[in-house]
Design a protein around this motif. Structure first.
Motif, PDB file in Angstrom:
ATOM      1  N   SER A 305       0.811  -1.218   0.000  1.00 53.12           N
ATOM      2  CA  SER A 305       0.000   0.000   0.000  1.00 53.12           C
ATOM      3  C   SER A 305       0.844   1.267   0.000  1.00 53.12           C
ATOM      4  N   GLU A 306       2.126   1.161   0.320  1.00 48.27           N
ATOM      5  CA  GLU A 306       3.008   2.324   0.350  1.00 48.27           C
ATOM      6  C   GLU A 306       3.994   2.298  -0.813  1.00 48.27           C
ATOM      7  N   THR A 307       3.616   1.633  -1.889  1.00 54.04           N
ATOM      8  CA  THR A 307       4.487   1.545  -3.063  1.00 54.04           C
ATOM      9  C   THR A 307       3.704   1.940  -4.316  1.00 54.04           C
ATOM     10  N   VAL A 308       4.420   2.038  -5.417  1.00 49.78           N
ATOM     11  CA  VAL A 308       3.830   2.327  -6.719  1.00 49.78           C
ATOM     12  C   VAL A 308       3.990   1.091  -7.600  1.00 49.78           C
ATOM     13  N   HIS A 309       2.904   0.678  -8.229  1.00 47.08           N
ATOM     14  CA  HIS A 309       2.930  -0.470  -9.143  1.00 47.08           C
ATOM     15  C   HIS A 309       3.395   0.024 -10.517  1.00 47.08           C
ATOM     16  N   LEU A 310       4.560  -0.467 -10.959  1.00 47.48           N
ATOM     17  CA  LEU A 310       5.184   0.049 -12.180  1.00 47.48           C
ATOM     18  C   LEU A 310       4.283  -0.064 -13.405  1.00 47.48           C
ATOM     19  N   GLN A 311       3.538  -1.161 -13.534  1.00 45.03           N
ATOM     20  CA  GLN A 311       2.794  -1.396 -14.759  1.00 45.03           C
ATOM     21  C   GLN A 311       1.401  -0.771 -14.753  1.00 45.03           C
ATOM     22  N   SER A 312       0.951  -0.200 -13.615  1.00 47.21           N
ATOM     23  CA  SER A 312      -0.407   0.347 -13.563  1.00 47.21           C
ATOM     24  C   SER A 312      -0.459   1.837 -13.871  1.00 47.21           C
ATOM     25  N   LEU A 313       0.682   2.468 -14.116  1.00 44.80           N
ATOM     26  CA  LEU A 313       0.693   3.909 -14.367  1.00 44.80           C
ATOM     27  C   LEU A 313       0.272   4.224 -15.805  1.00 44.80           C
ATOM     28  N   PRO A 314      -0.397   5.344 -16.023  1.00 42.85           N
ATOM     29  CA  PRO A 314      -0.837   5.723 -17.383  1.00 42.85           C
ATOM     30  C   PRO A 314       0.279   6.406 -18.163  1.00 42.85           C
ATOM     31  N   TYR A 315       1.328   5.654 -18.503  1.00 39.23           N
ATOM     32  CA  TYR A 315       2.476   6.244 -19.189  1.00 39.23           C
ATOM     33  C   TYR A 315       2.071   6.922 -20.503  1.00 39.23           C
ATOM     34  N   GLU A 316       1.050   6.397 -21.164  1.00 42.09           N
ATOM     35  CA  GLU A 316       0.648   6.963 -22.449  1.00 42.09           C
ATOM     36  C   GLU A 316       0.068   8.375 -22.294  1.00 42.09           C
ATOM     37  N   LEU A 317      -0.333   8.747 -21.073  1.00 43.07           N
ATOM     38  CA  LEU A 317      -0.877  10.082 -20.830  1.00 43.07           C
ATOM     39  C   LEU A 317       0.182  11.066 -20.347  1.00 43.07           C
ATOM     40  N   PHE A 318       1.344  10.564 -19.938  1.00 49.53           N
ATOM     41  CA  PHE A 318       2.382  11.442 -19.390  1.00 49.53           C
ATOM     42  C   PHE A 318       2.888  12.478 -20.399  1.00 49.53           C
ATOM     43  N   PRO A 319       3.112  12.117 -21.695  1.00 52.70           N
ATOM     44  CA  PRO A 319       3.562  13.155 -22.637  1.00 52.70           C
ATOM     45  C   PRO A 319       2.590  14.329 -22.723  1.00 52.70           C
ATOM     46  N   GLY A 320       1.282  14.054 -22.635  1.00 50.95           N
ATOM     47  CA  GLY A 320       0.317  15.143 -22.654  1.00 50.95           C
ATOM     48  C   GLY A 320       0.426  16.027 -21.426  1.00 50.95           C
ATOM     49  N   LEU A 321       0.714  15.433 -20.263  1.00 47.09           N
ATOM     50  CA  LEU A 321       0.900  16.234 -19.056  1.00 47.09           C
ATOM     51  C   LEU A 321       2.139  17.124 -19.178  1.00 47.09           C
ATOM     52  N   VAL A 322       3.216  16.568 -19.748  1.00 45.25           N
ATOM     53  CA  VAL A 322       4.428  17.368 -19.948  1.00 45.25           C
ATOM     54  C   VAL A 322       4.143  18.526 -20.894  1.00 45.25           C
ATOM     55  N   ARG A 323       3.437  18.244 -21.983  1.00 50.15           N
ATOM     56  CA  ARG A 323       3.110  19.293 -22.945  1.00 50.15           C
ATOM     57  C   ARG A 323       2.256  20.395 -22.294  1.00 50.15           C
ATOM     58  N   GLU A 324       1.301  20.002 -21.453  1.00 51.28           N
ATOM     59  CA  GLU A 324       0.467  20.993 -20.779  1.00 51.28           C
ATOM     60  C   GLU A 324       1.276  21.827 -19.796  1.00 51.28           C
ATOM     61  N   ALA A 325       2.195  21.185 -19.078  1.00 53.45           N
ATOM     62  CA  ALA A 325       3.012  21.923 -18.117  1.00 53.45           C
ATOM     63  C   ALA A 325       3.947  22.901 -18.814  1.00 53.45           C
ATOM     64  N   ARG A 326       4.449  22.518 -19.967  1.00 50.08           N
ATOM     65  CA  ARG A 326       5.398  23.388 -20.682  1.00 50.08           C
ATOM     66  C   ARG A 326       4.718  24.572 -21.364  1.00 50.08           C
ATOM     67  N   THR A 327       3.414  24.517 -21.569  1.00 47.46           N
ATOM     68  CA  THR A 327       2.747  25.567 -22.348  1.00 47.46           C
ATOM     69  C   THR A 327       1.757  26.400 -21.552  1.00 47.46           C
ATOM     70  N   THR A 328       1.395  25.980 -20.346  1.00 48.87           N
ATOM     71  CA  THR A 328       0.327  26.692 -19.630  1.00 48.87           C
ATOM     72  C   THR A 328       0.741  27.245 -18.280  1.00 48.87           C
ATOM     73  N   LEU A 329       2.000  27.072 -17.882  1.00 52.77           N
ATOM     74  CA  LEU A 329       2.390  27.476 -16.533  1.00 52.77           C
ATOM     75  C   LEU A 329       3.339  28.665 -16.522  1.00 52.77           C
ATOM     76  N   GLY A 330       3.440  29.387 -17.626  1.00 52.93           N
ATOM     77  CA  GLY A 330       4.229  30.615 -17.647  1.00 52.93           C
ATOM     78  C   GLY A 330       5.690  30.435 -17.956  1.00 52.93           C
ATOM     79  N   VAL A 331       6.132  29.250 -18.308  1.00 55.26           N
ATOM     80  CA  VAL A 331       7.531  29.027 -18.702  1.00 55.26           C
ATOM     81  C   VAL A 331       7.578  29.110 -20.226  1.00 55.26           C
ATOM     82  N   ARG A 332       8.053  30.250 -20.735  1.00 57.65           N
ATOM     83  CA  ARG A 332       7.986  30.485 -22.180  1.00 57.65           C
ATOM     84  C   ARG A 332       8.961  29.617 -22.960  1.00 57.65           C
TER      85      ARG A 332
END
Length: 384
Positions: A305-332
């Motif tokens: 319960s205090e660990t992360v399951h490597l295979q259950s993470l939504p890796y396919e969604l991570f690039p979209g999160l990176v793209r959103e962070a790079r374009t919407t948080l004021g870092v030009r």
């Protein structure tokens, strides 16, 4: 135990669900075993006769052994051409199941083979454990995670024959979202008896060796006086294994190449599987992902319960999160980015994902949950 089973909403399940295929009778089992024993013994005797005939240079024995083998082959070919009428298997039933654990075994294509451990909860029988292998599309993998609820189809006559329904009806999807299923004891694990046929293999091997030994004993006098006593001096291989229990571990890997980046679709999951192979477990305490590097840390003493399951993470969604962070948080002009995944705090909380971007303006980050849904943003200059 919570919402389970099929009820009246199993519109895609046949009325014949209540029927089961009768098990083979004891007489049928005995005849199958007898036939297997006889065929194995005769095959072993025929092959031993060929070897003995070669050593003794005895043509009649060679012809006898060869003739028996030819007859066995012909009988096998003729039996294989028979097409007995196959009984129509009973239709499957729909139920809900709790995902106890899952593990992807490869990531070379869009459909990834995944090993599941499930607690299946039918309405007409107690819940039970089962292990299955099923290919799941890369995009759909984040929907399946430990302690989640899935819609499955199972055979009432073969409870180990379970398949996850990847596109359930709206009614079953709603029931899966509302259901809570307790884990069934490990003692309820069911398996395909046709898969664990070790007793049949042992019977075949024993009968084969017995037939061969009988022929050798019949000709032992001629064999040991004809100078054909070859010594099999090969010693059985010895194997040794050692295990070292490590309380903590850490490892990382780097992807190289001018166009290589972990933001490439599917690259993160493949890299995570490589790291899983290195550390020998899917449970880690922290994951760090950068453009060309992924690292994991773990502690074997920490509860699941205090660990992360490597295979259950939504890796396919991570690039979209990176793209959103790079374009919407004021870092030009972002100079670097990093994803940190750590276990959640509190009962039932999933892993926490933080995406951090750095540029001339400063550092900003956004937080997301285990499904890739953004839960918080901190633009450049904001505290927190």
């Amino acid at each position: 135990m919570g919402t389970t089973g099929q009820g009246q909403a199993g519109q895609d399940v046949d009325e014949a669900n209540g029927q089961t295929v009768p098990k083979r009778s004891a007489l049928s089992e005995f005849l199958v075993a007898l036939r297997l024993t006889v065929v194995s013994a005769v095959t072993g005797a025929a092959l031993a006769a060929l070897v003995v005939a070669v050593i003794m240079k005895d043509v009649p024995v060679f012809l006898t052994g060869g003739g028996v083998l030819v007859v066995l082959i012909l009988v096998g070919v003729l039996a294989g051409r028979r097409s007995p009428a196959r009984e129509e298997p009973p239709a499957g039933r729909i139920a809900l199941a709790r995902i106890e654990d899952l593990r992807a075994t490869s990531g070379e294509s869009a459909d990834v083979p995944v090993k599941f451990r499930l607690t299946v909860a039918p309405e007409d029988r107690p819940a039970y454990r089962v292990k299955i292998d099923q290919p799941i599309n890369l995009v759909d993998i984040p929907a399946y995670r430990p302690r989640g609820i899935a819609v499955v189809e199972y055979r009432p006559d073969e409870p180990w024959n379970v398949r996850i329904v990847t596109r359930p009806t709206p009614e079953w999807s709603r029931r899966a979202e509302e259901a809570e299923i307790d884990s069934a004891p490990e003692s309820t694990l069911v398996a395909d008896p046709g898969v664990s046929e070790g007793s049949w293999c042992m019977l075949t091997l024993f009968a084969f060796l017995a037939g061969a030994a009988l022929v050798v004993l019949l000709f032992r006098g001629e064999l040991f006086t004809s100078g054909g006593d070859g010594e099999a001096g090969a010693k059985p291989p010895s194997s040794s294994s050692s295990s070292s229990a490590s309380r903590t571990f850490s490892t990382s890997t780097t992807v190289s190449g001018p166009s290589a980046s972990l933001l490439t679709f599917g690259r993160m999951r493949v890299t995570a599987m490589e790291l899983e192979t290195r550390v020998g477990t899917v449970y880690v305490t922290a994951i760090t992902i950068e453009d060309h590097r992924m690292a994991v840390r773990g502690d074997s003493t920490r509860p699941v319960s205090e660990t992360v399951h490597l295979q259950s993470l939504p890796y396919e969604l991570f690039p979209g999160l990176v793209r959103e962070a790079r374009t919407t948080l004021g870092v030009r002009d972002p100079e670097s980015w990093r994803i940190d995944v750590i276990p959640g705090t509190g009962a039932g909380a999933g892993p926490r994902v933080r995406v951090t971007v750095t540029g001339k303006e400063g550092t900003a980050h956004l937080d997301a949950d285990a499904t890739g849904r953004v839960t918080d943003r901190r633009a450049v200059g904001e505290s927190g």
